[in-house]
Design a protein around this motif. Structure first.
Motif, PDB file in Angstrom:
ATOM      1  N   UNK A   1       0.986  -1.292  -0.067  1.00 49.60           N
ATOM      2  CA  UNK A   1       0.008   0.139   0.230  1.00 49.60           C
ATOM      3  C   UNK A   1       0.920   1.103  -0.154  1.00 49.60           C
ATOM      4  N   UNK A   2       1.818   1.244   0.777  1.00 51.21           N
ATOM      5  CA  UNK A   2       2.884   2.412   0.918  1.00 51.21           C
ATOM      6  C   UNK A   2       3.574   2.623  -0.648  1.00 51.21           C
TER       7      UNK A   2
ATOM      8  N   UNK B   1      -3.901  -4.639  -6.397  1.00 52.89           N
ATOM      9  CA  UNK B   1      -2.603  -4.500  -5.009  1.00 52.89           C
ATOM     10  C   UNK B   1      -2.908  -5.543  -4.375  1.00 52.89           C
ATOM     11  N   UNK B   2      -4.194  -6.140  -4.076  1.00 52.32           N
ATOM     12  CA  UNK B   2      -4.424  -7.373  -3.129  1.00 52.32           C
ATOM     13  C   UNK B   2      -3.556  -8.482  -3.827  1.00 52.32           C
TER      14      UNK B   2
ATOM     15  N   UNK C   1      -0.449 -10.416  -2.011  1.00 45.95           N
ATOM     16  CA  UNK C   1      -0.375 -11.755  -1.815  1.00 45.95           C
ATOM     17  C   UNK C   1       0.948 -12.554  -2.535  1.00 45.95           C
ATOM     18  N   UNK C   2       1.043 -12.128  -3.934  1.00 45.75           N
ATOM     19  CA  UNK C   2       2.154 -12.561  -4.508  1.00 45.75           C
ATOM     20  C   UNK C   2       3.550 -12.430  -3.971  1.00 45.75           C
TER      21      UNK C   2
ATOM     22  N   UNK D   1       5.935  -1.008 -12.290  1.00 43.67           N
ATOM     23  CA  UNK D   1       5.217  -1.075 -13.847  1.00 43.67           C
ATOM     24  C   UNK D   1       3.827  -1.962 -13.736  1.00 43.67           C
ATOM     25  N   UNK D   2       3.923  -3.140 -13.262  1.00 42.08           N
ATOM     26  CA  UNK D   2       2.531  -3.885 -13.241  1.00 42.08           C
ATOM     27  C   UNK D   2       1.460  -3.217 -12.339  1.00 42.08           C
ATOM     28  N   UNK D   3       1.845  -2.666 -10.998  1.00 38.84           N
ATOM     29  CA  UNK D   3       0.694  -2.185 -10.534  1.00 38.84           C
ATOM     30  C   UNK D   3       0.580  -1.058 -10.803  1.00 38.84           C
ATOM     31  N   UNK D   4       1.043  -0.375 -11.884  1.00 41.22           N
ATOM     32  CA  UNK D   4       0.393   0.991 -12.383  1.00 41.22           C
ATOM     33  C   UNK D   4      -0.723   0.662 -13.552  1.00 41.22           C
ATOM     34  N   UNK D   5      -0.940  -0.390 -13.827  1.00 38.85           N
ATOM     35  CA  UNK D   5      -1.760  -0.713 -14.940  1.00 38.85           C
ATOM     36  C   UNK D   5      -2.519  -1.925 -14.806  1.00 38.85           C
TER      37      UNK D   5
END
Length: 247
Positions: free
Chosen positions: A37-38, A109-110, A114-115, A147-151
């Protein structure tokens, strides 16, 4: 020595060990979730980006059965690769959150958190807690994860990673003497990972080299994974009409 008298002591010790393991993973999970989250929390403010419009439109038009198993639908979506979980990621989010983009990113984000926890669990099969946690933190800080979390169009990469880590974890636990259900979990996770992206298919070639169990045990346990890889090859050919090419 009274063996009967030792049984309660052994049982109590076993209970304490199990409790300490659960507490360790609970603490690691909370820490990695907060860190996710941060580091990636800004994604929750994101809106539709890149190819989101096309993916959303396709997910609304077709059912999972169609883009998983109907060649015409699969090729209309992409003639270069087989990654139906990309659409399923949008489908799940539409069902849960509608067109609220923040909900879609929360799902992302979840999955990322988890990953990271599963990656920690995998590393713990061979490392002590601190090095394993360092590896999981490095994963969250890495440029690919950012990069993955942004899209949202990268949701299948994050999901496939989580499945791949669960597959490796199940494999290691089974070969360390755990219940056979761990091998079933490992095989199923590998199967699901292959539906996310082709990059997870070669996992079948990595498993025999992991330092757990004997070589004979690893080769015997590899059989269901080989069957999944063969089935994947046939499924890919069914959908794309070719075995090589694409990206």
């Amino acid at each position: 020595m009274d063996v009967q008298a030792l049984k309660p002591c052994c049982f109590a010790m076993h209970e304490r060990i199990i409790r300490s393991i659960w507490l360790e993973y609970l603490a690691a999970g909370i820490y990695l979730a907060l860190l996710t989250l941060l580091i990636h929390g800004e994604s929750l403010k994101g809106f539709w980006r890149w190819d989101d419009g096309a993916h959303l439109s396709f997910a609304v038009q077709y059912s999972p059965w169609q883009y998983f198993f109907e060649p015409k639908v699969a090729q209309a979506y992409s003639s270069a690769n087989v990654a139906p979980w990309n659409l399923l990621f949008y489908d799940i989010n539409i069902g849960l959150f509608g067109m609220n983009a923040a909900g879609h990113y929360a799902h992302m984000l979840v999955v990322v958190a988890v990953g990271a926890l599963l990656f920690y669990a995998v590393l713990r099969q061979w490392l002590t807690p601190l090095p394993a946690l360092t590896g999981a933190v490095a994963l969250l800080l890495g440029k690919p994860t950012i990069h993955i979390a942004a899209g949202l169009m990268h949701g299948h990469y994050a999901t496939g990673f989580a499945f791949a880590m669960l597959s490796i974890l199940g494999w290691a636990r089974y070969l360390k003497g755990a219940h056979g259900c761990w091998l079933a979990v490992s095989t199923l996770s590998y199967l699901l990972a292959t539906t996310c992206k082709e990059v997870y298919v070669p996992l079948v070639g990595l498993l025999p080299f992991l330092p757990v169990g004997t070589l004979r045990q690893r080769l015997r346990a590899l059989l269901p994974f080989v069957l999944v890889a063969v089935a994947y090859t046939g499924w890919r050919y069914l959908l794309l009409g070719r075995l090589v090419g694409g990206y």
